[in-house]
Design a protein around this motif. Sequence first.
Motif, PDB file in Angstrom:
ATOM      1  N   LYS A   1       0.813  -1.211   0.000  1.00  0.00           N
ATOM      2  CA  LYS A   1       0.000   0.000   0.000  1.00  0.00           C
ATOM      3  C   LYS A   1       0.850   1.266   0.000  1.00  0.00           C
ATOM      4  CE  LYS A   1      -4.233  -1.835   2.040  1.00  0.00           C
ATOM      5  NZ  LYS A   1      -5.104  -1.470   0.921  1.00  0.00           N
ATOM      6  N   ARG A   2       2.137   1.113   0.262  1.00  0.00           N
ATOM      7  CA  ARG A   2       3.030   2.271   0.282  1.00  0.00           C
ATOM      8  C   ARG A   2       3.970   2.336  -0.918  1.00  0.00           C
ATOM      9  NH1 ARG A   2       1.381   1.480   5.189  1.00  0.00           N
ATOM     10  NH2 ARG A   2       1.372   3.172   6.719  1.00  0.00           N
ATOM     11  N   ILE A   3       3.910   1.347  -1.768  1.00  0.00           N
ATOM     12  CA  ILE A   3       4.842   1.291  -2.885  1.00  0.00           C
ATOM     13  C   ILE A   3       4.419   2.253  -3.992  1.00  0.00           C
ATOM     14  CG2 ILE A   3       3.712  -0.527  -4.219  1.00  0.00           C
ATOM     15  CD1 ILE A   3       6.481  -1.769  -4.630  1.00  0.00           C
ATOM     16  N   ASP A   4       5.402   2.831  -4.640  1.00  0.00           N
ATOM     17  CA  ASP A   4       5.154   3.678  -5.798  1.00  0.00           C
ATOM     18  C   ASP A   4       4.839   2.785  -6.995  1.00  0.00           C
ATOM     19  OD1 ASP A   4       5.535   5.274  -8.172  1.00  0.00           O
ATOM     20  OD2 ASP A   4       6.551   6.739  -6.911  1.00  0.00           O
ATOM     21  N   LYS A   5       3.804   3.143  -7.760  1.00  0.00           N
ATOM     22  CA  LYS A   5       3.388   2.309  -8.889  1.00  0.00           C
ATOM     23  C   LYS A   5       4.490   2.143  -9.931  1.00  0.00           C
ATOM     24  CE  LYS A   5      -1.543   3.403  -8.492  1.00  0.00           C
ATOM     25  NZ  LYS A   5      -2.727   3.995  -9.168  1.00  0.00           N
ATOM     26  N   LYS A   6       5.428   3.072  -9.958  1.00  0.00           N
ATOM     27  CA  LYS A   6       6.499   3.017 -10.952  1.00  0.00           C
ATOM     28  C   LYS A   6       7.758   2.337 -10.425  1.00  0.00           C
ATOM     29  CE  LYS A   6       4.935   7.294 -13.163  1.00  0.00           C
ATOM     30  NZ  LYS A   6       5.324   8.682 -13.569  1.00  0.00           N
ATOM     31  N   SER A   7       7.701   1.808  -9.212  1.00  0.00           N
ATOM     32  CA  SER A   7       8.891   1.216  -8.599  1.00  0.00           C
ATOM     33  C   SER A   7       8.508  -0.015  -7.791  1.00  0.00           C
ATOM     34  CB  SER A   7       9.578   2.245  -7.699  1.00  0.00           C
ATOM     35  OG  SER A   7      10.629   1.663  -6.975  1.00  0.00           O
ATOM     36  N   SER A   8       9.490  -0.846  -7.486  1.00  0.00           N
ATOM     37  CA  SER A   8       9.265  -2.008  -6.620  1.00  0.00           C
ATOM     38  C   SER A   8      10.026  -1.839  -5.313  1.00  0.00           C
ATOM     39  CB  SER A   8       9.732  -3.288  -7.326  1.00  0.00           C
ATOM     40  OG  SER A   8      11.117  -3.213  -7.636  1.00  0.00           O
ATOM     41  N   THR A   9      10.468  -0.618  -5.037  1.00  0.00           N
ATOM     42  CA  THR A   9      11.255  -0.342  -3.842  1.00  0.00           C
ATOM     43  C   THR A   9      10.528   0.654  -2.948  1.00  0.00           C
ATOM     44  OG1 THR A   9      13.307  -0.699  -5.067  1.00  0.00           O
ATOM     45  CG2 THR A   9      13.495   0.464  -2.978  1.00  0.00           C
ATOM     46  N   ILE A  10      10.627   0.433  -1.636  1.00  0.00           N
ATOM     47  CA  ILE A  10       9.990   1.316  -0.661  1.00  0.00           C
ATOM     48  C   ILE A  10      10.985   1.609   0.452  1.00  0.00           C
ATOM     49  CG2 ILE A  10       9.006  -0.647   0.595  1.00  0.00           C
ATOM     50  CD1 ILE A  10       6.672   1.119   1.390  1.00  0.00           C
ATOM     51  N   LYS A  11      10.902   2.801   1.018  1.00  0.00           N
ATOM     52  CA  LYS A  11      11.750   3.174   2.147  1.00  0.00           C
ATOM     53  C   LYS A  11      10.951   3.042   3.434  1.00  0.00           C
ATOM     54  CE  LYS A  11      14.509   6.973   4.087  1.00  0.00           C
ATOM     55  NZ  LYS A  11      15.744   6.188   4.294  1.00  0.00           N
ATOM     56  N   LEU A  12      11.466   2.254   4.377  1.00  0.00           N
ATOM     57  CA  LEU A  12      10.827   2.133   5.685  1.00  0.00           C
ATOM     58  C   LEU A  12      11.186   3.353   6.520  1.00  0.00           C
ATOM     59  CD1 LEU A  12      11.242  -1.606   6.772  1.00  0.00           C
ATOM     60  CD2 LEU A  12       9.198  -0.456   5.938  1.00  0.00           C
ATOM     61  N   THR A  13      10.184   4.074   6.976  1.00  0.00           N
ATOM     62  CA  THR A  13      10.426   5.280   7.760  1.00  0.00           C
ATOM     63  C   THR A  13      10.287   5.030   9.257  1.00  0.00           C
ATOM     64  OG1 THR A  13       8.109   5.926   7.503  1.00  0.00           O
ATOM     65  CG2 THR A  13       9.678   6.801   5.894  1.00  0.00           C
ATOM     66  N   HIS A  14       9.941   3.793   9.644  1.00  0.00           N
ATOM     67  CA  HIS A  14       9.751   3.469  11.060  1.00  0.00           C
ATOM     68  C   HIS A  14      10.688   2.345  11.488  1.00  0.00           C
ATOM     69  CE1 HIS A  14       6.323   6.049  10.818  1.00  0.00           C
ATOM     70  NE2 HIS A  14       5.668   5.237  10.012  1.00  0.00           N
ATOM     71  N   THR A  15      10.993   2.308  12.765  1.00  0.00           N
ATOM     72  CA  THR A  15      11.844   1.258  13.311  1.00  0.00           C
ATOM     73  C   THR A  15      11.070  -0.054  13.402  1.00  0.00           C
ATOM     74  OG1 THR A  15      11.224   1.683  15.612  1.00  0.00           O
ATOM     75  CG2 THR A  15      13.038   2.997  14.700  1.00  0.00           C
ATOM     76  N   ILE A  16      11.809  -1.142  13.609  1.00  0.00           N
ATOM     77  CA  ILE A  16      11.162  -2.451  13.777  1.00  0.00           C
ATOM     78  C   ILE A  16      10.235  -2.433  14.992  1.00  0.00           C
ATOM     79  CG2 ILE A  16      11.585  -4.862  14.409  1.00  0.00           C
ATOM     80  CD1 ILE A  16      12.024  -4.374  11.512  1.00  0.00           C
ATOM     81  N   THR A  17      10.647  -1.752  16.041  1.00  0.00           N
ATOM     82  CA  THR A  17       9.812  -1.671  17.242  1.00  0.00           C
ATOM     83  C   THR A  17       8.494  -0.961  16.943  1.00  0.00           C
ATOM     84  OG1 THR A  17      11.749  -1.645  18.694  1.00  0.00           O
ATOM     85  CG2 THR A  17       9.685  -0.808  19.615  1.00  0.00           C
ATOM     86  N   GLN A  18       8.556   0.133  16.200  1.00  0.00           N
ATOM     87  CA  GLN A  18       7.337   0.863  15.834  1.00  0.00           C
ATOM     88  C   GLN A  18       6.440   0.034  14.929  1.00  0.00           C
ATOM     89  OE1 GLN A  18       9.227   4.330  14.176  1.00  0.00           O
ATOM     90  NE2 GLN A  18       8.928   5.549  16.025  1.00  0.00           N
ATOM     91  N   LEU A  19       7.057  -0.670  13.974  1.00  0.00           N
ATOM     92  CA  LEU A  19       6.271  -1.507  13.071  1.00  0.00           C
ATOM     93  C   LEU A  19       5.614  -2.663  13.816  1.00  0.00           C
ATOM     94  CD1 LEU A  19       8.549  -1.686   9.902  1.00  0.00           C
ATOM     95  CD2 LEU A  19       6.353  -0.526  10.115  1.00  0.00           C
ATOM     96  N   ALA A  20       6.331  -3.243  14.770  1.00  0.00           N
ATOM     97  CA  ALA A  20       5.764  -4.350  15.550  1.00  0.00           C
ATOM     98  C   ALA A  20       4.514  -3.892  16.298  1.00  0.00           C
ATOM     99  CB  ALA A  20       6.804  -4.884  16.529  1.00  0.00           C
TER     100      ALA A  20
END
Length: 230
Positions: free
Chosen positions: A168-187
């Motif tokens: 849901k965060r990926i750019d339609k023109k790319s297959s790469t995404i930058k994680l802006t949150h830490t693993i702890t925040q994502l958990a």
Amino acid sequence: MKTITFDNYYKEKLLSIPLFCDLPDNIKHEIIKKLDIKLYDIDENTVVLEQGNVCCNLYVLLKGTLEVNIIDANANEVLIEYIESPRAFATPHLFKKDNRLPATFKTIERSVLLTATKDSTFELISKYPDILKNFLCVSGNCNVCTTMRLDVLSRKTIRERILVYLMKRIDKKSSTIKLTHTITQLAEYFNVTRPALSTEFNKMEKEGIITRKENNYIELNLKAIKNFVL
């Protein structure tokens, strides 16, 4: 929480948010001139707005990060999202008839908050249709964040939750995404333990579903992801 000066640095930050960034210079000048603004320097781990408070201002986070939580029917605190500056927030509630906030907003690092009165915001929106259009778009995007969170939590497995979040965060023109949150925040966002989340990331990398790169970038194997329910 203390008041600070609304200097040129913060003026540029304000005009960079989606609500104002694509407007003509003459309208941007009117924004700075007409909005009844106050600026606050806020320490980390401070509640800025509480669930149930009345939304009586336009709120813009100019520096820092906010954590957004709701208290559910069972009195459990549920993480909704993280708000990264610069960004307006709580906009859908400013002009609602019942404009009580459905969530609590808390700083997770030292932050700078701008508030503009409801009346001065309404005056600008009424005068400039371009600002009204942007306001409606921003308000709609705020509702999308809540819907996306519910979509993530509706998935049964950790892997599905991760992949839904990434796709849901990926750019339609790319297959790469930058994680802006830490693993702890994502958990916390996925409602899973940190070790379980780290283990699943490692498994997906070994299986070639994702590739972790420098600076928190992740490349997705879109063909492999099709094998999962998304």
